[in-house]
Design an enzyme around this catalytic site. Structure first.
Site, PDB file in Angstrom:
ATOM      1  N   CYS A   1      13.350  10.817   6.815  1.00  0.00           N
ATOM      2  CA  CYS A   1      13.362  10.613   8.312  1.00  0.00           C
ATOM      3  C   CYS A   1      14.701  10.479   9.337  1.00  0.00           C
ATOM      4  CB  CYS A   1      12.922   9.120   8.198  1.00  0.00           C
ATOM      5  SG  CYS A   1      13.467   7.975   7.618  1.00  0.00           S
TER       6      CYS A   1
ATOM      7  N   GLU B   1       8.670   1.627  10.986  1.00  0.00           N
ATOM      8  CA  GLU B   1       9.224   2.537  10.866  1.00  0.00           C
ATOM      9  C   GLU B   1       8.991   3.534  11.060  1.00  0.00           C
ATOM     10  OE1 GLU B   1      12.579   2.728  11.237  1.00  0.00           O
ATOM     11  OE2 GLU B   1      12.777  -0.119  11.639  1.00  0.00           O
TER      12      GLU B   1
ATOM     13  N   LYS C   1       0.721  -1.290  -0.276  1.00  0.00           N
ATOM     14  CA  LYS C   1       0.076  -0.294  -0.047  1.00  0.00           C
ATOM     15  C   LYS C   1       0.662   1.091  -0.374  1.00  0.00           C
ATOM     16  CE  LYS C   1      -1.846   2.805   2.681  1.00  0.00           C
ATOM     17  NZ  LYS C   1      -2.075   4.085   1.733  1.00  0.00           N
ATOM     18  N   PRO C   2       1.314   1.696  -0.969  1.00  0.00           N
ATOM     19  CA  PRO C   2       1.458   3.025  -1.225  1.00  0.00           C
ATOM     20  C   PRO C   2       0.737   4.188  -0.710  1.00  0.00           C
ATOM     21  CG  PRO C   2       1.196   2.805  -2.907  1.00  0.00           C
ATOM     22  CD  PRO C   2       0.568   1.549  -2.664  1.00  0.00           C
TER      23      PRO C   2
ATOM     24  N   GLY D   1       6.108   4.837   8.767  1.00  0.00           N
ATOM     25  CA  GLY D   1       5.467   6.897   7.991  1.00  0.00           C
ATOM     26  C   GLY D   1       5.574   7.681   9.588  1.00  0.00           C
ATOM     27  N   SER D   2       4.072   8.085  10.018  1.00  0.00           N
ATOM     28  CA  SER D   2       4.406   9.319  11.052  1.00  0.00           C
ATOM     29  C   SER D   2       4.096   8.281  12.216  1.00  0.00           C
ATOM     30  CB  SER D   2       3.386  10.045  10.774  1.00  0.00           C
ATOM     31  OG  SER D   2       1.717   8.661  10.495  1.00  0.00           O
TER      32      SER D   2
HETATM   33  P1  NAD Z   1       2.366   8.744   6.732  1.00  0.00           P
HETATM   34  O1  NAD Z   1       2.391   7.760   7.925  1.00  0.00           O
HETATM   35  O2  NAD Z   1       0.616   9.724   7.143  1.00  0.00           O
HETATM   36  O3  NAD Z   1       1.581   7.732   5.658  1.00  0.00           O
HETATM   37  C1  NAD Z   1       2.346   6.138   6.038  1.00  0.00           C
HETATM   38  C2  NAD Z   1       1.390   5.487   5.514  1.00  0.00           C
HETATM   39  O4  NAD Z   1       0.442   4.965   6.126  1.00  0.00           O
HETATM   40  C3  NAD Z   1       0.695   6.119   4.138  1.00  0.00           C
HETATM   41  O5  NAD Z   1       0.801   4.693   2.567  1.00  0.00           O
HETATM   42  C4  NAD Z   1      -0.917   6.205   4.422  1.00  0.00           C
HETATM   43  O6  NAD Z   1      -1.388   6.099   3.847  1.00  0.00           O
HETATM   44  C5  NAD Z   1      -0.414   5.559   5.127  1.00  0.00           C
HETATM   45  N1  NAD Z   1      -2.416   4.849   6.119  1.00  0.00           N
HETATM   46  C6  NAD Z   1      -2.944   6.061   6.724  1.00  0.00           C
HETATM   47  N2  NAD Z   1      -3.033   5.982   7.656  1.00  0.00           N
HETATM   48  C7  NAD Z   1      -3.467   4.262   7.682  1.00  0.00           C
HETATM   49  C8  NAD Z   1      -4.453   3.579   8.389  1.00  0.00           C
HETATM   50  N3  NAD Z   1      -5.535   3.868   8.748  1.00  0.00           N
HETATM   51  N4  NAD Z   1      -3.820   2.054   8.133  1.00  0.00           N
HETATM   52  C9  NAD Z   1      -3.081   2.135   7.059  1.00  0.00           C
HETATM   53  N5  NAD Z   1      -1.923   2.932   6.418  1.00  0.00           N
HETATM   54  C10 NAD Z   1      -2.464   4.059   6.283  1.00  0.00           C
HETATM   55  O7  NAD Z   1       3.593   9.760   6.744  1.00  0.00           O
HETATM   56  P2  NAD Z   1       3.400  10.091   5.754  1.00  0.00           P
HETATM   57  O8  NAD Z   1       3.060  11.705   5.268  1.00  0.00           O
HETATM   58  O9  NAD Z   1       2.997   9.199   4.177  1.00  0.00           O
HETATM   59  O10 NAD Z   1       5.334  10.607   5.769  1.00  0.00           O
HETATM   60  C11 NAD Z   1       6.337  11.166   6.607  1.00  0.00           C
HETATM   61  C12 NAD Z   1       6.216  10.740   7.923  1.00  0.00           C
HETATM   62  O11 NAD Z   1       7.322   8.868   7.021  1.00  0.00           O
HETATM   63  C13 NAD Z   1       7.078  11.060   8.279  1.00  0.00           C
HETATM   64  O12 NAD Z   1       6.961  11.384  10.461  1.00  0.00           O
HETATM   65  C14 NAD Z   1       8.327  10.415   8.461  1.00  0.00           C
HETATM   66  O13 NAD Z   1       9.251  11.077   9.952  1.00  0.00           O
HETATM   67  C15 NAD Z   1       8.423   9.260   8.417  1.00  0.00           C
HETATM   68  N6  NAD Z   1       9.026   8.540   7.691  1.00  0.00           N
HETATM   69  C16 NAD Z   1      10.141   7.339   8.496  1.00  0.00           C
HETATM   70  C17 NAD Z   1      11.087   6.551   8.188  1.00  0.00           C
HETATM   71  C18 NAD Z   1      12.297   5.596   8.651  1.00  0.00           C
HETATM   72  O14 NAD Z   1      12.543   4.843   7.944  1.00  0.00           O
HETATM   73  N7  NAD Z   1      12.207   6.051  10.153  1.00  0.00           N
HETATM   74  C19 NAD Z   1      11.216   6.944   6.383  1.00  0.00           C
HETATM   75  C20 NAD Z   1      10.557   8.030   6.055  1.00  0.00           C
HETATM   76  C21 NAD Z   1       9.875   8.360   6.249  1.00  0.00           C
END
Ligand code: NAD
Length: 464
Positions: free
Chosen positions: A264, A230, A156-157, A209-210
């Protein structure tokens, strides 16, 4: 419900309109993945390695097209996107080796005539959920390892980079992957997400993600799913008085502002020993003043727009609060002339005199903003880093092996850089944060990926 991705340098340029996956479609994707996985798990490592190699070749062959797509949909520069495509191919090249490394252990016979040994089996179907900031290389790290050791995957991107996700799946499938083994879920339809998280056929989820979404996802997963997460980072670069300041300033500027700070592992604060703080500030200010933001297709820009309108307005709120709190604006870069005025432009900024409790020093910035804080010693910097909730990466610039070795020993982070940028990592070493930057016992990458994507079975075989 359709999702739409746009060019952040020219938001009227719609890159893709793709239908969100419905719960019914998800059901079919999971059924197909379960069916395909049984056969795939029984293929030889050489077959799986060959497919991984073909995927790496497919990515390399599509490099120009993929670079153009990442620049257009996510906002990177051509140079940054090129590195990402190369890295993505490398993930599959590396994973070809993982296919051969799934090993068990033979134990001494505690009962004479009964052999005891372990087998490692793929988990079955695993989920890979990724953010927008590395639309190819983050999914590549997850999917390559999962597939190479015999799993099926549901990918899921982020909707922000839906077209890049779609393209990656087509390249993987065109490389000889059995039909149905890799499923694609687009969008983030709440009913589909809930169905995915609650489905017991999903044996593991690898999420990047976040913090907030990660936490909610962990809470909604069925209790037998294995989790690898992560999450956010708050990463400091420490500069000791004996450091090569010129080199430190170059590394810090690159790690703070490359990709508009949207990694990140970006550096968001510099903790510098007081005696060299003025000199380092001068060098960093000079570098920040030279930065130019503009469309990633232009060779004369330092970095591109931020990826979304939400990113831009969040960062503008941070800047407003910094002004209000009396933070000193030490230097600012500029936005190139002739850009689309609707683009998500954020000029890079360097702050000093930041109050210790201000969000610049307490929250993940994920944008082109850096703060400088003077400290009395490297030990004080380590205490500051360890007091933070996050623990992804910390860097130290020093000429002393003793200071460097103590730092690597004492700092509570998953990644440590000595005389280098907080950003950037290889495919073979493990990658993962500590504390709030991660959740789950498994880092990504490297050989350790086998531990996450397989499970152990102990066999007792009596022969005598
Ligand atoms: P996000 O958390 O908003 O989204 C990440 C993914 O989760 C997306 O595909 C999104 O559609 C999905 N998502 C949203 N709601 C969901 C749900 N209820 N169930 C399942 N999936 C769901 O993050 P973002 O804004 O796309 O990316 C930025 C964040 O990612 C920053 O906080 C950054 O630090 C983090 N990040 C961490 C690393 C790491 O390796 N630690 C690497 C890159 C980015």
């Amino acid at each position: 419900m359709d999702i739409r991705s746009v060019n952040p340098a020219a938001p009227s340029d719609v890159v893709a309109e793709i239908a969100s996956t419905t719960p019914d479609e998800l059901e079919k994707i999971l059924d197909a993945a379960v069916d395909a996985q049984l056969g795939w798990a029984r293929t030889t490592p050489s077959r799986r390695a060959a497919v991984m190699g073909a995927i790496a070749a497919g990515l390399a062959a599509s490099s120009d097209e993929l670079v153009a797509l990442i620049v257009r949909e996510e906002g990177k520069t051509v140079a940054e996107a090129t590195v990402e495509v190369i890295k993505s191919a490398e993930q599959f090249t590396f994973a070809a080796q993982l296919a051969y490394m799934v090993e068990g252990t033979q134990f001494p016979e505690e009962e004479p005539g009964t052999a005891a040994y372990t087998l490692r089996s793929p988990l079955g179907v695993v989920g890979a959920i990724t953010p927008w900031n590395f639309p190819l290389s983050l999914p590549a790290r997850k999917l390559a390892a999962a597939l190479a050791v015999g799993n099926a995957a549901v990918f899921k991107p982020s909707p922000v980079v839906a077209a890049a996700g779609d393209r990656l799946v087509r390249i993987i499938n065109d490389a000889g992957m059995p039909a149905g083994l890799l499923g694609l879920v687009q969008g983030a339809d709440p009913a589909t997400m809930a169905a995915l998280a609650g489905d017991p056929r999903l044996r593991a989820v690898t999420f990047t993600g976040s913090d907030g979404v990660g936490e909610r996802l962990a809470g909604s997963l069925h209790r037998f799913a294995r989790i690898q997460m992560e999450l956010g980072g708050r990463n400091a670069a420490v500069v000791a008085a004996d450091a090569d300041l010129k080199r430190a300033a170059t590394d810090i500027a690159k790690a703070a502002f490359g990709q508009a700070g949207q990694t990140c592992t970006a550096t968001d604060r510099v903790l510098v020993e007081r005696s060299v703080a003025d000199r380092l500030t001068e060098m960093l200010s000079a570098r920040v003043s030279e930065l130019v933001v503009g469309p990633g297709v232009r060779p004369d820009v330092s970095f591109g727009p931020v990826a979304t309108a939400e990113q831009k307005s969040r960062l503008e709120a941070v800047f407003a609060s910094a002004r209000h709190a009396g933070c000193r604006l030490l230097a600012q870069g500029r936005i190139a002339e002739d850009v689309d005025p609707d683009g998500y432009w954020v000029a890079p900024v360097l702050y000093g005199d930041v109050p210790a409790d201000h969000r610049l020093l307490r929250e993940e910035m994920f944008g082109p903003v850096l703060s400088i804080v003077a400290v009395d010693s490297v030990a004080e910097a380590v205490r500051d880093i360890n007091a933070d909730g996050h623990g992804l990466v910390a860097a130290l610039h020093t000429a002393s092996l003793t200071t460097a070795s103590r730092f690597a020993r004492d700092v509570r982070c998953g990644l440590v850089k000595i005389n280098g940028r907080t950003t950037g990592n290889g495919v073979a070493p493990p990658f993962g944060g500590w504390r709030a930057s991660s959740s789950g016992a498994f880092p990504e990458g490297g050989r350790q990926a086998i531990d996450f994507f397989t499970e152990t079975k102990t066999v007792y075989s009596t022969y005598d």
